[in-house]
Every structure is written in C-alpha cells, then in structure tokens.
Scaffold this active site. Sequence first.
Site, PDB file in Angstrom:
ATOM      1  N   ASP A   1       1.993   5.561   1.924  1.00 34.65           N
ATOM      2  CA  ASP A   1       2.254   4.311   1.205  1.00 34.65           C
ATOM      3  C   ASP A   1       3.273   3.458   1.951  1.00 34.65           C
ATOM      4  OD1 ASP A   1       0.467   4.545  -0.832  1.00 34.65           O
ATOM      5  OD2 ASP A   1       1.902   5.240  -2.335  1.00 34.65           O
TER       6      ASP A   1
ATOM      7  N   ASP B   1      -7.760   8.560  -5.319  1.00 35.58           N
ATOM      8  CA  ASP B   1      -6.305   8.744  -5.327  1.00 35.58           C
ATOM      9  C   ASP B   1      -5.884   9.923  -6.215  1.00 35.58           C
ATOM     10  OD1 ASP B   1      -3.672   8.128  -4.674  1.00 35.58           O
ATOM     11  OD2 ASP B   1      -3.917   5.994  -5.074  1.00 35.58           O
TER      12      ASP B   1
HETATM   13  C1  GLA Z   1      -1.108   5.036  -4.691  1.00 34.20           C
HETATM   14  C2  GLA Z   1      -1.789   4.667  -3.404  1.00 34.20           C
HETATM   15  C3  GLA Z   1      -1.669   3.194  -3.147  1.00 34.20           C
HETATM   16  C4  GLA Z   1      -2.271   2.436  -4.306  1.00 34.20           C
HETATM   17  C5  GLA Z   1      -1.603   2.846  -5.594  1.00 34.20           C
HETATM   18  C6  GLA Z   1      -2.304   2.239  -6.779  1.00 34.20           C
HETATM   19  O1  GLA Z   1       0.262   4.904  -4.605  1.00 34.20           O
HETATM   20  O2  GLA Z   1      -1.273   5.405  -2.333  1.00 34.20           O
HETATM   21  O3  GLA Z   1      -2.296   2.844  -1.942  1.00 34.20           O
HETATM   22  O4  GLA Z   1      -3.652   2.684  -4.354  1.00 34.20           O
HETATM   23  O5  GLA Z   1      -1.625   4.253  -5.760  1.00 34.20           O
HETATM   24  O6  GLA Z   1      -1.710   2.592  -7.983  1.00 34.20           O
END
Ligand code: GLA
Length: 750
Positions: free
Chosen positions: A548, A478
């Site tokens: 997301d 990420d």
């Molecule tokens: C990002 C990702 C999510 C999740 C969060 C965790 O927003 O896109 O899928 O993994 O971080 O903090």
Amino acid sequence: MISFDEQTQVFHLRNDRFSYVFEVARGRYLLHRYWGRPLHAFRGSAELPALDRAFSPQPEDYENERTFSLDVLPQELSMQGHGDFRIPSLGVVLPDGTDVIDLFYDGYRILRGKPGLQGLPALYAQEDEAETLEVTLRDPRGRLKVVLSYTVFAGDGVLTRSVRIENTGEAPLRLKQAASFCVDFPDHAFDRLSLYGGHAAERSLERCRLLRGIEETASARGASSHQQSPFLALARPETGELAGEVYAFSLIYSGSFSMKTEVEQFGTTRVVAGLNPADFSWQLQPGEVFQTPEVVCVYAADGLNGMSQAFHAAYCKHLLRGKYRHAVRPILVNNWEATYFDFDDEKMDALAACAADLGLELLVLDDGWFGHRNDDNTSLGDWTVNRKKLKGGIEGVAASAHRRGLKFGLWFEPEMVSKDSDLYRAHPDWVLRAPDAPMSFGRHQLVLDLSRPEVQDYIVACVSKILETGVVDYVKWDFNRHLTEAFSAGRTPERQGETKHRYVLGLYAVLERITQAFPDVLFESCSGGGGRFDAAMLYYMPQTWTSDDTDAVCRQAIQTGTSYVFPPLTMGAHVSVVPNHQVGRVTPMQTRAFTAMMGCYGYELDITQLSEEEKQEVRAQVALYKRLRPTLQLGTFTRLLTPFDGTKNETAWMFTSEDAREVAVFYFKTLAEPATPIRRLRLAGLDPDARYTFREYYPAQTLSHDSLGMARQSLAGKTFYGDELMQEGINVEKIDADFTAYLWVLEKEA
Ligand code: GLA
C-alpha cells in the site's frame, strides 16, 4: 536425475545445478549426506563421525554402540523423544498421550513428472520436465506411514519437498507438528537472510550472522503476512549479489508458518520449515491422510541473484497458471488513491476517458461500489452494487471502459464481513470467533469462516454472479485483516486447533473454483498491499499488489526485497500522486514511473487532474513502457545495487530480454550528496563476447524530452563488448537533485 544405489543405499538427486544426497542407514534411518554443486557420484568421502558424545542417547537396539546417536546424525525427518534433541519436524501424539513413535525406512518409488498435492498449491511439471522421489517410512507397529516427496526439475535450480502423513492404525492420532522440510548442514558458517516488514513497509532484507541456538522467522497471523515472509536463506558470509553459495527456502503457503534454524552444540545447522507448530494441531483418524504444504529449496553457487533467478524461473515455469502465466500484463489505472470511497458514474467515466487518451489499458474500480459502503465501516459481505453511486451498475462502468477500448477490473474482499452488513445479520455464526469471548475487530471487520463449506459456497456464488455478467476482465482480491479467535462454530473441541489451516485450505478451494470458472479474468491478489505476497497465492492469481506504500523511494526497497523470491512479473507497481499519501514525499514523476516500471505497471492517482504538460509526460512513459514491456515483464531480472547495502542511497536493476537482445538498466539515487564519488555501474549477466549498442538514455527528469537524453550522453550510439560493460562498467552522470532515476537501453548485435 534421481537414482538409488542398492549397494550403498544412497539416494542421489541431481541436475546440472545441484546434487542432493541422503542415505538409508542401518536399513532404518534417513541420513542427509550432501547438498551443493552437482557431483559425478557420491561415495561418502566425508564419513559421518562416529564419536561417543556425552548426553547423546542411543536407541534401545543400539544400546551398546555409544558412538551411535540420533542426536548427532544429519536427518531428513526429525522427531523428538528418541534422543534427537534438536528441532523436530514431525510431532505425533498417540492416544495414550505419549509422543514417541519410531519411523523406519520402508521403500521408495521414482515417478516421472510431479504429482499434484491434494488441496494445496504446488509446483507442477510435465512428465519430461521433472522426476519425483517418494520415500516411505513406517512405524513398525503399523500405526503411521509417512511419505517424503522430493522433485528435481531438469535445468532448474530448485528442489521441492513435501510430506504426506497417514494414520495406518486403528486409533486416532494428533499431529502437533507437520513441517515440510528438514535438513542438517555440517557447519554454521552462514549469514541468515530473511524478509521482514509491516503494513506499507513489506519485505526488507535482514542479513545477520547465523547465531548459535534457535532462531525463527514465522507468522502466527493466519496469513503469510507483511511482518515476516515465508522465506529463509543461508548464505556464506562472502556471498554477494553476483557470487557465492546460498541455500534458500520458499514455502508455498499463505497461512501461519515457521522457518527455524538451529546451530547446535557441535556447530552443525538444522533448518526446519513448514506450518507453524505454535498455531496448529490436527486430528488424524484411522485411514486419514494429512498433506503438508510444499517448500521450494534452492542451492545457488552464483550469489543472491543466482538464487533469485532460480526462484523466478521456477515460479514462472512451474507455478503461475492460466492465460496470463507468460503474457504481458495490461497497464492499469486504479481509482483507490484517486477517489477513495468518493466516486460515482461520472467520475469513473472521466477517468476512463482520460485513461484512454493517455494510452492506458485497464480501468479498475476499487473498494466502495457495493452495499452502502462510503467508508470502511460497513457492507463487506453484501456484494450488490450501490446504485446511488453507480446508476448504471457495474455494467455501466464496464461499458464506459470497454467503449473506449479499455479492459475493466473490480475490487472484492470476499473473505470478510462487516458487522454492519446483511450477511452478518443473517449469519452471525459464519465468522471466526470463540463462543464465549469478545471478538476482535480489524478495520471494523470480521473474518468469515472459510473452513465451512457453506461459507465457501456463498463466496463462490457472490463473486461468480458478478463475473458471469462477462463485463469484468480483472479482479483485485483483497484481505485486510488477520485471523483472531480462530475457532469455528460446530467444530468439536479437539479439532479447533485445525481451524487456521482449514481456513487456508478453504480459501484454496474457493480460489480454485473461481479461477477455473473464469479463465479469461486476470486476478491480482492483495492484502492491505503485500500482506499475502506468497507463492501459494501466485498459483491462483499471477500478480500481487506489492504494497500500500506507493512512494517511489519506499517502493525501491520493497520491490527489491520482494525480488529476492518473486519475479517482477508478479509485482503490482503504480505511479501515484505527490505529496505521496503514505509518507508525504515529493519525488519527480520520472522517478515514480521508472520505479513502477519494474512491476506490473499502472497509475493510481486522479489522472484527470494532471496538467497538459504532465499528461504529455505520462504519454511518453506509457509509450516507453509498452516498448520495453516484454523485456521488463518476461525477461531476466538482476539486482546490481540494492538499498539494503552500502550507503542505502542507491538502487540499480537490470532486465535482459528473453532472447538476450535488449537490456534495460535502471539506476536510482535517493539523496544527492556533496563531494560525491562518481558511481561506476558494472552490468551483469551479459555475453562477454557480444557487442552491445546504447540505444536510449534517460537521465534524471528528462523523460518528456527523450531526444535530450542521448544528446547529453557521450555513450549515445556507441558499441561495447559485454566484458567492457561488465568489468569496466559505465559512469552515472552526476545530477544535483534528490530522488533521481536513470534508464539506459542497450541492444545486442545480432
Ligand atoms: C487495501 C488495498 C488497497 C485498497 C484498499 C481498499 O488496503 O491494499 O489497495 O484496495 O484496501 O479498501
């Protein structure tokens, strides 16, 4: 595929999809002559106009030839200062502060295959799959050499281009711009297509008439970004999804970029694409070489689907790498939307047990397993397990998954550090920052300075230590904020402008080391969802978490938008709970599942909380998906209806298996309407002479009772020719409910 005619001085790059032609004029200048459908030969039937254009200057050697001006000629590489007033693609500042330098043609070579690019991801090809043309330009005073590289692939509709710049003189030079591509079209009868968005709303299609003057699609965020994507297309106004001409550009780069169009005074159109000059500068010492990223260019005569299918095929064949390059991906369950930071061994064990019972294949432990991270304020950088939550450590959770026949996956955000972390306390100078200015925070975190080798080593060591245990089968990588104060401690002032690009190069070096060291691990890239959904990240990690936003209706648009460039096999897509956590919408389970089946399928909700009836439905979804997975993930994808046109109320996708035997058609309708017309859905890309039989049908809300579908449908078991299905089409049964989803599965006769 590539030829040079000594007599006419014409380079002709050709395969069965396009011809791309430029010439050497006056032994010096590279002039673009043609790009479009493949030609037998190029003899210049449309001569370049020789007109005396006022206010378009002549180079000194041609002072008396008032019809000769770089300002009106179509260029393969453009520089300002010599009277081409349009957008430059290369900008070089000399030690005396001037930025005027001649670059004249100096020779070429044609190579079999395609050389790699130093430090950068790029398409690759075997010797018999492609040919590469390298054209060299030099400054007559010996200070600069520029090599333009073009690759044509046998049978693929893509052309790649990149530029290598070498300081051949004795004094340092500064690059203020180094674009990858420049082309001039003779007219401007185009629509301009780009993909725009924001966090949780990535990649909507923007289609507007190309305007006079300069327009730009760009990012200055140090990332390819949620906001604008490194993609641009110019389509003829009449071009639709299934027919018409389109030219498109996709940049293999994850940092700040710029894609500009300029319709100039005489109505021609220039496109310049590459690094964002507003966010870049580079010192080039004598003997040093600068390599630009690569741009992938498509010409398609068969509409936007033709363009997308050319990108998809090229990216599947020549970009994705490793074990999962051409392999179906496991169905995962991710605990993020199920538990957020609130989990422990027991919860993970319960998820694993339930996942195995439902037929899922991979358990992913998301954010919150390390340091003392119980919210997003702390601990990034401290990649040691939190034993308060996970008494058995990572190995314990992995064992619980493996024992049940599931693979195990883990989340990391290695490029970041929290202010509250042992790492930041030990190395405050390891973050990007301006020495005498306050720092900007994003999600309470700072960005590590990946341009520094010791930071790269730290990241490789932390991630490797955990992967070396051998218990991790999947990694979600990420990146949850963009770059601010992009300066690096210890870098000299004149080199600070290099930091953002050096960051990206550092990231690629890290990714290369880790992905090569752990070839069995499936990597998924993520950046607050789809904030770094670009071709470069896909070179290292063959799938990306698309957004997301997990709401089905939003996802239909996001995934359709993403499909303009990227194949479904690269898009993470999950079924989540209702009311949806991002937009509060309540959609039927079948609609969420059918929407997610477009991509790398998974579940991201607390599956232990499902009722027995819901679990039954999930089992049916999983069984159906496993049956269709090779077609959905490895087949050809076609958009039939998109949420960006018409009433913006319908979406339809079609998938055809690699052997063309199986066809799956999904149809989604957002809001039900009174007095609604019957939707006639015409399929595409079938063999008109072949016969297809309707094998399965799932009208809205019936997945748990699959026999019901076919029984209700008069098409059950019936056979039609491909031309009937493409020309006459089929009707969508009318259902009076919002957020409906339908699926037909057809089989072609052997
Ligand atoms: C990002 C990702 C999510 C999740 C969060 C965790 O927003 O896109 O899928 O993994 O971080 O903090």
